[in-house]
Design an enzyme around this catalytic site. Structure first.
Site, PDB file in Angstrom:
ATOM      1  N   GLN A 106       0.759  -1.204  -0.024  1.00 39.65           N
ATOM      2  CA  GLN A 106       0.027   0.084   0.152  1.00 39.65           C
ATOM      3  C   GLN A 106       0.796   1.347   0.040  1.00 39.65           C
ATOM      4  O   GLN A 106       1.702   1.429   0.921  1.00 39.65           O
ATOM      5  CB  GLN A 106      -1.003  -0.020   1.090  1.00 39.65           C
ATOM      6  CG  GLN A 106      -1.858   1.154   1.249  1.00 39.65           C
ATOM      7  CD  GLN A 106      -2.549   1.232   2.523  1.00 39.65           C
ATOM      8  OE1 GLN A 106      -1.952   1.555   3.588  1.00 39.65           O
ATOM      9  NE2 GLN A 106      -3.809   0.956   2.333  1.00 39.65           N
ATOM     10  N   TYR A 176      -6.174  11.197   3.152  1.00 38.07           N
ATOM     11  CA  TYR A 176      -4.741  11.254   2.957  1.00 38.07           C
ATOM     12  C   TYR A 176      -4.681  12.056   1.931  1.00 38.07           C
ATOM     13  O   TYR A 176      -5.800  12.962   1.463  1.00 38.07           O
ATOM     14  CB  TYR A 176      -4.134   9.821   2.710  1.00 38.07           C
ATOM     15  CG  TYR A 176      -3.928   9.186   3.920  1.00 38.07           C
ATOM     16  CD1 TYR A 176      -4.776   9.068   4.908  1.00 38.07           C
ATOM     17  CD2 TYR A 176      -2.578   8.235   3.885  1.00 38.07           C
ATOM     18  CE1 TYR A 176      -4.533   8.102   5.846  1.00 38.07           C
ATOM     19  CE2 TYR A 176      -2.334   7.476   5.064  1.00 38.07           C
ATOM     20  CZ  TYR A 176      -3.133   7.100   5.964  1.00 38.07           C
ATOM     21  OH  TYR A 176      -3.081   6.433   6.851  1.00 38.07           O
ATOM     22  N   ARG A 352      -9.708  -6.532  11.019  1.00 37.32           N
ATOM     23  CA  ARG A 352      -9.991  -7.131  12.634  1.00 37.32           C
ATOM     24  C   ARG A 352     -10.110  -8.664  12.608  1.00 37.32           C
ATOM     25  O   ARG A 352      -9.512  -9.244  13.583  1.00 37.32           O
ATOM     26  CB  ARG A 352     -11.224  -6.366  13.269  1.00 37.32           C
ATOM     27  CG  ARG A 352     -10.643  -4.696  13.506  1.00 37.32           C
ATOM     28  CD  ARG A 352     -11.848  -4.155  13.764  1.00 37.32           C
ATOM     29  NE  ARG A 352     -12.554  -4.076  12.829  1.00 37.32           N
ATOM     30  CZ  ARG A 352     -14.022  -3.197  12.608  1.00 37.32           C
ATOM     31  NH1 ARG A 352     -14.119  -2.579  13.829  1.00 37.32           N
ATOM     32  NH2 ARG A 352     -14.599  -3.012  11.731  1.00 37.32           N
TER      33      ARG A 352
END
Length: 407
Positions: A106, A176, A352
């Site tokens: 990423q 971002y 998660r």
């Protein structure tokens, strides 16, 4: 929740193509910041973090987050892509490949989400504004900054290929750098990068073009795209759908991973569920700790958790584009993954659930489990400061990296 799917729906556990890449199944380990690079370089802890879900059966694991420039880190202990990082990244990709999985890098620039105090460099944004993350005012990016950062995406992608990655994921979400320019709330510019959606989307499209030109068809290229910011005045579905269409027309990406929320303004909009205020506060010294406990709820807003909570919005993208789509957000059950396939999605991304059980996909395949043991308590979130983990399984970090609170 559906209990069965038609016979012609792709098997989530069978091999699948992602651009030029063949994955052993359609389950992706989503990019979740690892908190395992105290010197901004690969560690054994980071390698183990990705080796475990690879051994546990995922088709692809995603390394997060590899900044394209030093000021593009959310804080200075993150890796930024440079030649010195390549040997460690090669060790990481070799370890993942040895377990039979593929691995994605990423890449992106944190923009206003960067901690200027930690990086000791200004945080770059579309427009000046105060950032609580570094307790500094962001700097409005110049055209020279924009050109440099765009080129840096391509250079980072080249280094990803050199490091042995099978794919690159371009970070176009969470406010971002590219995502901040997309946001009408954050982008108040009056030049060719502000105003109309076409202007605000120019950086996202240019970054994707730089990556594609750098790697060609050697590896897969995906983009993590905000469907909406979860913030009044931020980007919403009508505009993000148009950007998805443009990315498809540009031919720069093989797939989109659909996300939501703002790391700068509303992070829980992505995660949903309980906000672990007490645990977050414990990572701060006094008196900030008291402030986080008293006022943190205004930033960490709680939203109800449910399986596949981004599905309703993501359906609109499935109807709008022919690109491969990766469904993210509250996917913990095998039935949910199969439901995503039935609705036309190509892959599912888990975060998660795989922290709680790195071997969950193998359990699915063996028929010994159909649901994750993750209880969505979100107590994993504050562990990004000391090594990201499920505290119900790993109460203590493998290697402690103290929180970076430098002023």
């Amino acid at each position: 929740m559906v209990t069965s799917v038609p016979d012609d729906v792709p098997d989530v556990l069978a091999p699948a193509r992602l651009g030029p890449l063949t994955l052993r199944n359609r389950i992706v380990k989503a990019a979740t910041f690892e908190g395992a690079t105290p010197d901004a370089l690969v560690t054994d802890q980071l390698i183990e973090y990705h080796r475990r879900p690879a051994a546990g059966g995922v088709g692809l694991t995603t390394v997060a987050y590899l900044a394209v420039a030093p000021e593009g880190r959310t804080e200075r202990r993150q890796i930024w892509m440079r030649p010195e990082a390549v040997p460690g990244l090669r060790r990481l990709t070799d370890a993942v490949h040895a377990e039979g999985a593929a691995v994605s890098a990423q890449v992106g620039h944190a923009g206003p989400v960067a901690n200027a105090a930690s990086n000791r460099r200004p945080a770059l944004a579309p427009s000046r504004r105060f950032s609580p993350l570094g307790m500094r005012t962001t700097k409005a990016a110049t055209e020279a900054d924009i050109a440099r950062i765009t080129e840096a995406h391509g250079e980072a992608a080249k280094l990803a290929v050199e490091s042995g990655f099978d794919a690159v994921e371009i970070h176009l979400g969470h406010n971002y750098f590219a995502s901040a320019f997309l946001s009408p709330k954050l982008n108040r510019r009056r030049d060719r990068y502000g105003g109309s959606l076409a202007n605000r989307a120019a950086i996202a499209r240019a970054a994707a073009r730089a990556v594609r030109d750098a790697v060609g068809d050697r590896i897969a290229v995906t983009a993590k795209l905000n469907m909406d910011d979860g913030v009044p005045g931020g980007i919403w579905l009508d505009e993000s759908l148009q950007l998805a269409r443009w990315l498809q027309e540009d031919g720069t990406v093989d797939a989109l991973e659909l996300t939501a929320g703002s790391s700068l303004l509303n992070p829980m909009y992505l995660f949903r569920g309980k906000a672990p205020l007490r645990q977050f506060a414990a990572t701060f010294p006094q008196p900030q700790r008291l402030g986080v406990r008293a006022f943190g709820g205004r930033f960490l807003i709680e939203y109800p958790y449910q399986e596949a909570y981004l599905l309703e919005s993501a359906r609109q993208f499935r109807a709008a584009v022919d690109l491969q789509l990766i469904l993210l957000g509250g996917i913990a059950d095998l039935a949910t993954a199969r439901r995503a396939m039935a609705e036309g999605f190509d892959f599912v991304a888990m975060g998660r659930a795989l922290l709680r059980e790195p071997d969950l996909v193998n359990r699915y395949a063996a028929g010994t489990s159909s649901t994750s043991l993750c209880i969505h308590c979100n107590r994993c979130m504050p562990t990004i400061y000391s090594g990201t983990r499920c505290v119900l399984v790993d109460p203590a970090p493998l290697r402690v990296a103290p929180p970076d609170r430098d002023a």
